[in-house]
Design a protein around this motif. Sequence first.
Motif, PDB file in Angstrom:
ATOM      1  N   LEU A 284      -1.980   4.289  -9.562  1.00  0.00           N
ATOM      2  CA  LEU A 284      -1.484   4.067  -8.206  1.00  0.00           C
ATOM      3  C   LEU A 284      -2.593   3.684  -7.233  1.00  0.00           C
ATOM      4  O   LEU A 284      -2.325   3.422  -6.075  1.00  0.00           O
ATOM      5  CB  LEU A 284      -0.772   5.325  -7.693  1.00  0.00           C
TER       6      LEU A 284
ATOM      7  N   LYS B 293       7.149   4.358  -7.213  1.00  0.00           N
ATOM      8  CA  LYS B 293       6.739   4.881  -8.516  1.00  0.00           C
ATOM      9  C   LYS B 293       6.851   6.406  -8.551  1.00  0.00           C
ATOM     10  O   LYS B 293       7.267   6.982  -9.556  1.00  0.00           O
ATOM     11  CB  LYS B 293       5.314   4.445  -8.834  1.00  0.00           C
ATOM     12  N   LEU B 294       6.474   7.060  -7.462  1.00  0.00           N
ATOM     13  CA  LEU B 294       6.606   8.516  -7.398  1.00  0.00           C
ATOM     14  C   LEU B 294       8.068   8.936  -7.435  1.00  0.00           C
ATOM     15  O   LEU B 294       8.424   9.941  -8.066  1.00  0.00           O
ATOM     16  CB  LEU B 294       5.918   9.055  -6.146  1.00  0.00           C
TER      17      LEU B 294
ATOM     18  N   PRO C 280       3.763   2.489  -4.281  1.00  0.00           N
ATOM     19  CA  PRO C 280       3.426   3.806  -4.848  1.00  0.00           C
ATOM     20  C   PRO C 280       4.522   4.847  -4.623  1.00  0.00           C
ATOM     21  O   PRO C 280       4.786   5.677  -5.501  1.00  0.00           O
ATOM     22  CB  PRO C 280       2.139   4.200  -4.112  1.00  0.00           C
ATOM     23  N   LEU C 281       5.159   4.812  -3.474  1.00  0.00           N
ATOM     24  CA  LEU C 281       6.244   5.761  -3.224  1.00  0.00           C
ATOM     25  C   LEU C 281       7.408   5.526  -4.174  1.00  0.00           C
ATOM     26  O   LEU C 281       8.040   6.485  -4.638  1.00  0.00           O
ATOM     27  CB  LEU C 281       6.709   5.671  -1.769  1.00  0.00           C
TER      28      LEU C 281
ATOM     29  N   SER D   6       0.797  -1.221   0.000  1.00  0.00           N
ATOM     30  CA  SER D   6       0.000   0.000   0.000  1.00  0.00           C
ATOM     31  C   SER D   6       0.832   1.274   0.000  1.00  0.00           C
ATOM     32  O   SER D   6       0.384   2.297  -0.512  1.00  0.00           O
ATOM     33  CB  SER D   6      -0.916   0.032   1.227  1.00  0.00           C
ATOM     34  N   PHE D   7       2.020   1.238   0.572  1.00  0.00           N
ATOM     35  CA  PHE D   7       2.821   2.448   0.723  1.00  0.00           C
ATOM     36  C   PHE D   7       4.122   2.442  -0.062  1.00  0.00           C
ATOM     37  O   PHE D   7       4.441   3.414  -0.742  1.00  0.00           O
ATOM     38  CB  PHE D   7       3.143   2.706   2.205  1.00  0.00           C
TER      39      PHE D   7
ATOM     40  N   VAL E 289      -2.348  11.922  -6.319  1.00  0.00           N
ATOM     41  CA  VAL E 289      -1.043  12.538  -6.581  1.00  0.00           C
ATOM     42  C   VAL E 289      -0.497  12.061  -7.927  1.00  0.00           C
ATOM     43  O   VAL E 289       0.073  12.839  -8.692  1.00  0.00           O
ATOM     44  CB  VAL E 289      -0.048  12.252  -5.438  1.00  0.00           C
ATOM     45  N   GLY E 290      -0.692  10.775  -8.234  1.00  0.00           N
ATOM     46  CA  GLY E 290      -0.240  10.246  -9.523  1.00  0.00           C
ATOM     47  C   GLY E 290      -0.932  10.919 -10.692  1.00  0.00           C
ATOM     48  O   GLY E 290      -0.302  11.234 -11.708  1.00  0.00           O
TER      49      GLY E 290
ATOM     50  N   ASP F 244      -6.739   6.038  -3.894  1.00  0.00           N
ATOM     51  CA  ASP F 244      -6.502   6.771  -2.652  1.00  0.00           C
ATOM     52  C   ASP F 244      -5.696   8.037  -2.948  1.00  0.00           C
ATOM     53  O   ASP F 244      -5.659   8.508  -4.084  1.00  0.00           O
ATOM     54  CB  ASP F 244      -5.785   5.873  -1.635  1.00  0.00           C
ATOM     55  N   GLU F 245      -5.073   8.573  -1.928  1.00  0.00           N
ATOM     56  CA  GLU F 245      -4.289   9.797  -2.090  1.00  0.00           C
ATOM     57  C   GLU F 245      -3.124   9.601  -3.050  1.00  0.00           C
ATOM     58  O   GLU F 245      -2.754  10.516  -3.780  1.00  0.00           O
ATOM     59  CB  GLU F 245      -3.769  10.284  -0.733  1.00  0.00           C
ATOM     60  N   PHE F 246      -2.535   8.415  -3.054  1.00  0.00           N
ATOM     61  CA  PHE F 246      -1.433   8.146  -3.991  1.00  0.00           C
ATOM     62  C   PHE F 246      -1.937   8.238  -5.430  1.00  0.00           C
ATOM     63  O   PHE F 246      -1.251   8.776  -6.300  1.00  0.00           O
ATOM     64  CB  PHE F 246      -0.811   6.770  -3.743  1.00  0.00           C
TER      65      PHE F 246
END
Length: 72
Positions: free
Chosen positions: A41, A21-22, A18-19, A14-15, A49-50, A44-46
């Motif tokens: 992503l 990938k960012l 995505p981080l 979950s964390f 942001v994506g 959610d918030e990810f």
Amino acid sequence: MILSVGLAQLLTKSFIKPLQKLQDGALAIENRNFEHRLSELGIDEFGEVGGIFNNVMVGLEELEVAKIVQES
């Protein structure tokens, strides 16, 4: 113990992914690779942001093309 391991794996998915990938996206900006896009992503918030990241990359790519046209 088993529950802890399962929860750790869930949090990793979950964390951390995505981080990562960012971070890859940020490195693409550093390398002026404005064609780079992030894959989905999540919802959610990810994911939000994506989506913003991908919109910014479209703008940067257009600016790069405009710069090339202006220089020529």
